[in-house]
Motif scaffolding. Structure first.
Motif, PDB file in Angstrom:
ATOM      1  N   GLY A  14      -4.375 -10.030 -10.815  1.00 57.22           N
ATOM      2  CA  GLY A  14      -4.809 -10.438  -9.494  1.00 57.22           C
ATOM      3  C   GLY A  14      -3.717 -10.510  -8.441  1.00 57.22           C
ATOM      4  N   ARG A  15      -2.471 -10.195  -8.828  1.00 61.19           N
ATOM      5  CA  ARG A  15      -1.370 -10.301  -7.861  1.00 61.19           C
ATOM      6  C   ARG A  15      -0.306  -9.252  -8.186  1.00 61.19           C
ATOM      7  N   MET A  16       0.126  -8.534  -7.157  1.00 59.73           N
ATOM      8  CA  MET A  16       1.112  -7.475  -7.353  1.00 59.73           C
ATOM      9  C   MET A  16       2.101  -7.479  -6.187  1.00 59.73           C
ATOM     10  N   MET A  32       0.640   0.611   6.598  1.00 62.24           N
ATOM     11  CA  MET A  32       0.399   0.227   5.205  1.00 62.24           C
ATOM     12  C   MET A  32      -0.530  -0.969   5.138  1.00 62.24           C
ATOM     13  N   LEU A  33      -0.308  -1.966   5.980  1.00 60.12           N
ATOM     14  CA  LEU A  33      -1.152  -3.160   5.996  1.00 60.12           C
ATOM     15  C   LEU A  33      -2.594  -2.809   6.335  1.00 60.12           C
ATOM     16  N   GLU A  34      -2.792  -1.972   7.344  1.00 58.35           N
ATOM     17  CA  GLU A  34      -4.138  -1.549   7.720  1.00 58.35           C
ATOM     18  C   GLU A  34      -4.840  -0.840   6.568  1.00 58.35           C
ATOM     19  N   GLU A  35      -4.136   0.076   5.928  1.00 59.29           N
ATOM     20  CA  GLU A  35      -4.723   0.842   4.824  1.00 59.29           C
ATOM     21  C   GLU A  35      -5.043  -0.041   3.614  1.00 59.29           C
ATOM     22  N   LEU A  36      -4.159  -0.979   3.306  1.00 53.61           N
ATOM     23  CA  LEU A  36      -4.378  -1.854   2.158  1.00 53.61           C
ATOM     24  C   LEU A  36      -5.609  -2.729   2.341  1.00 53.61           C
ATOM     25  N   LYS A  37      -5.839  -3.180   3.562  1.00 56.34           N
ATOM     26  CA  LYS A  37      -6.987  -4.050   3.821  1.00 56.34           C
ATOM     27  C   LYS A  37      -8.318  -3.323   3.690  1.00 56.34           C
ATOM     28  N   THR A  38      -8.294  -1.993   3.696  1.00 59.36           N
ATOM     29  CA  THR A  38      -9.538  -1.238   3.542  1.00 59.36           C
ATOM     30  C   THR A  38      -9.897  -1.000   2.075  1.00 59.36           C
ATOM     31  N   LEU A  39      -8.955  -1.245   1.174  1.00 57.24           N
ATOM     32  CA  LEU A  39      -9.217  -1.010  -0.257  1.00 57.24           C
ATOM     33  C   LEU A  39     -10.216  -2.015  -0.812  1.00 57.24           C
ATOM     34  N   GLU A  40     -11.075  -1.534  -1.668  1.00 59.89           N
ATOM     35  CA  GLU A  40     -12.065  -2.408  -2.305  1.00 59.89           C
ATOM     36  C   GLU A  40     -11.376  -3.333  -3.308  1.00 59.89           C
ATOM     37  N   GLY A  41     -11.719  -4.610  -3.255  1.00 66.79           N
ATOM     38  CA  GLY A  41     -11.176  -5.592  -4.187  1.00 66.79           C
ATOM     39  C   GLY A  41      -9.939  -6.315  -3.681  1.00 66.79           C
ATOM     40  N   ARG A  43      -8.102  -8.942  -1.751  1.00 63.75           N
ATOM     41  CA  ARG A  43      -8.380 -10.235  -1.123  1.00 63.75           C
ATOM     42  C   ARG A  43      -7.418 -10.518   0.022  1.00 63.75           C
ATOM     43  N   LYS A  44      -6.146 -10.207  -0.215  1.00 59.41           N
ATOM     44  CA  LYS A  44      -5.114 -10.507   0.771  1.00 59.41           C
ATOM     45  C   LYS A  44      -3.980  -9.502   0.616  1.00 59.41           C
ATOM     46  N   ALA A  45      -3.473  -9.036   1.740  1.00 61.76           N
ATOM     47  CA  ALA A  45      -2.335  -8.109   1.726  1.00 61.76           C
ATOM     48  C   ALA A  45      -1.335  -8.576   2.767  1.00 61.76           C
ATOM     49  N   ASP A  46      -0.091  -8.728   2.353  1.00 59.78           N
ATOM     50  CA  ASP A  46       0.991  -9.111   3.258  1.00 59.78           C
ATOM     51  C   ASP A  46       2.124  -8.102   3.120  1.00 59.78           C
ATOM     52  N   VAL A  47       2.581  -7.616   4.246  1.00 58.02           N
ATOM     53  CA  VAL A  47       3.722  -6.705   4.258  1.00 58.02           C
ATOM     54  C   VAL A  47       4.875  -7.426   4.939  1.00 58.02           C
ATOM     55  N   ASN A  48       5.996  -7.535   4.244  1.00 57.58           N
ATOM     56  CA  ASN A  48       7.183  -8.159   4.808  1.00 57.58           C
ATOM     57  C   ASN A  48       8.132  -7.050   5.233  1.00 57.58           C
ATOM     58  N   SER A  53       8.744  -5.318   1.425  1.00 62.10           N
ATOM     59  CA  SER A  53       7.904  -5.566   0.251  1.00 62.10           C
ATOM     60  C   SER A  53       6.452  -5.800   0.654  1.00 62.10           C
ATOM     61  N   VAL A  54       5.586  -5.608  -0.306  1.00 69.96           N
ATOM     62  CA  VAL A  54       4.145  -5.812  -0.133  1.00 69.96           C
ATOM     63  C   VAL A  54       3.691  -6.803  -1.183  1.00 69.96           C
ATOM     64  N   LEU A  55       2.953  -7.817  -0.747  1.00 67.74           N
ATOM     65  CA  LEU A  55       2.331  -8.743  -1.682  1.00 67.74           C
ATOM     66  C   LEU A  55       0.837  -8.512  -1.592  1.00 67.74           C
ATOM     67  N   LEU A  56       0.247  -8.191  -2.708  1.00 70.36           N
ATOM     68  CA  LEU A  56      -1.165  -7.832  -2.759  1.00 70.36           C
ATOM     69  C   LEU A  56      -1.890  -8.771  -3.707  1.00 70.36           C
ATOM     70  N   GLU A  57      -2.898  -9.467  -3.202  1.00 69.46           N
ATOM     71  CA  GLU A  57      -3.757 -10.281  -4.043  1.00 69.46           C
ATOM     72  C   GLU A  57      -5.105  -9.586  -4.099  1.00 69.46           C
ATOM     73  N   TYR A  58      -5.613  -9.403  -5.322  1.00 65.90           N
ATOM     74  CA  TYR A  58      -6.825  -8.600  -5.486  1.00 65.90           C
ATOM     75  C   TYR A  58      -7.719  -9.162  -6.579  1.00 65.90           C
ATOM     76  N   ASP A  59      -8.962  -8.712  -6.546  1.00 70.52           N
ATOM     77  CA  ASP A  59      -9.923  -9.066  -7.578  1.00 70.52           C
ATOM     78  C   ASP A  59      -9.724  -8.071  -8.725  1.00 70.52           C
ATOM     79  N   PRO A  60      -9.302  -8.520  -9.900  1.00 70.43           N
ATOM     80  CA  PRO A  60      -8.995  -7.597 -10.999  1.00 70.43           C
ATOM     81  C   PRO A  60     -10.209  -6.806 -11.497  1.00 70.43           C
ATOM     82  N   HIS A  61     -11.404  -7.287 -11.198  1.00 68.18           N
ATOM     83  CA  HIS A  61     -12.607  -6.602 -11.691  1.00 68.18           C
ATOM     84  C   HIS A  61     -13.031  -5.444 -10.798  1.00 68.18           C
ATOM     85  N   THR A  62     -12.708  -5.515  -9.510  1.00 66.34           N
ATOM     86  CA  THR A  62     -13.159  -4.462  -8.591  1.00 66.34           C
ATOM     87  C   THR A  62     -12.025  -3.601  -8.038  1.00 66.34           C
ATOM     88  N   PHE A  63     -10.805  -4.053  -8.164  1.00 69.15           N
ATOM     89  CA  PHE A  63      -9.657  -3.323  -7.622  1.00 69.15           C
ATOM     90  C   PHE A  63      -9.305  -2.148  -8.522  1.00 69.15           C
TER      91      PHE A  63
END
Length: 149
Positions: A14-16, A32-41, A43-48, A53-63
């Protein structure tokens, strides 16, 4: 997908986190932030942008990683990962010589601190710690510089 794995710093359920030096560019980071937010699953995307770096929080079942790999290849097609130190180099940097120096420094600093505290010299106690940190940093810098030649 294999290319994407070179940029993954940590990956738990759930976190990468990815480290991509190309994201230090503002336009690339925003895209990158815009594109990541369009991905299915996702939950949250932060680009520093500062650390790249990119911090990606996602639903492991749908991502799906394939979607992430596609976005990654589209936004930063020619990105190169940061060079990593080999296991041998890391081991050499923490060699017996380094540990011995650190232990001697801690012993001297500790004895100086105890002596200072015994005579109510709190400023000397603080100065001893600062001197040890400075000497350790200098020694580490010189040691690494010599090892990487």
């Amino acid at each position: 997908m294999k290319r994407l794995n070179n940029f993954i710093v940590s990956d738990t359920k759930g976190r990468m986190r990815l480290r991509v030096p190309a994201l230090k560019n503002l336009k690339t980071a925003e895209r990158m932030l815009e594109e990541l937010k369009t991905l299915e699953g996702v939950r949250k995307a932060d680009v520093n942008q500062i650390t790249g770096s990119v911090l990606l929080e996602y639903d492991p079942h749908t991502f799906e990683r394939r979607g992430l790999a596609h976005v990654f290849n589209e936004v930063v097609p020619h990105a190169k990962p940061l060079p990593t130190l080999s296991h041998r180099t890391k081991k050499m940097l923490r060699s017996k010589e380094m540990r011995l120096f650190e232990n001697k420094g801690m012993l001297v600093c500790g004895l100086t601190s105890l002596a200072a505290l015994a005579f109510k010299g709190f400023k000397l106690h603080t100065a001893a710690g600062a001197v040890f940190v400075a000497l350790a940093a200098l020694h580490t810098y010189r040691y690494r510089k010599n090892m990487l030649r």
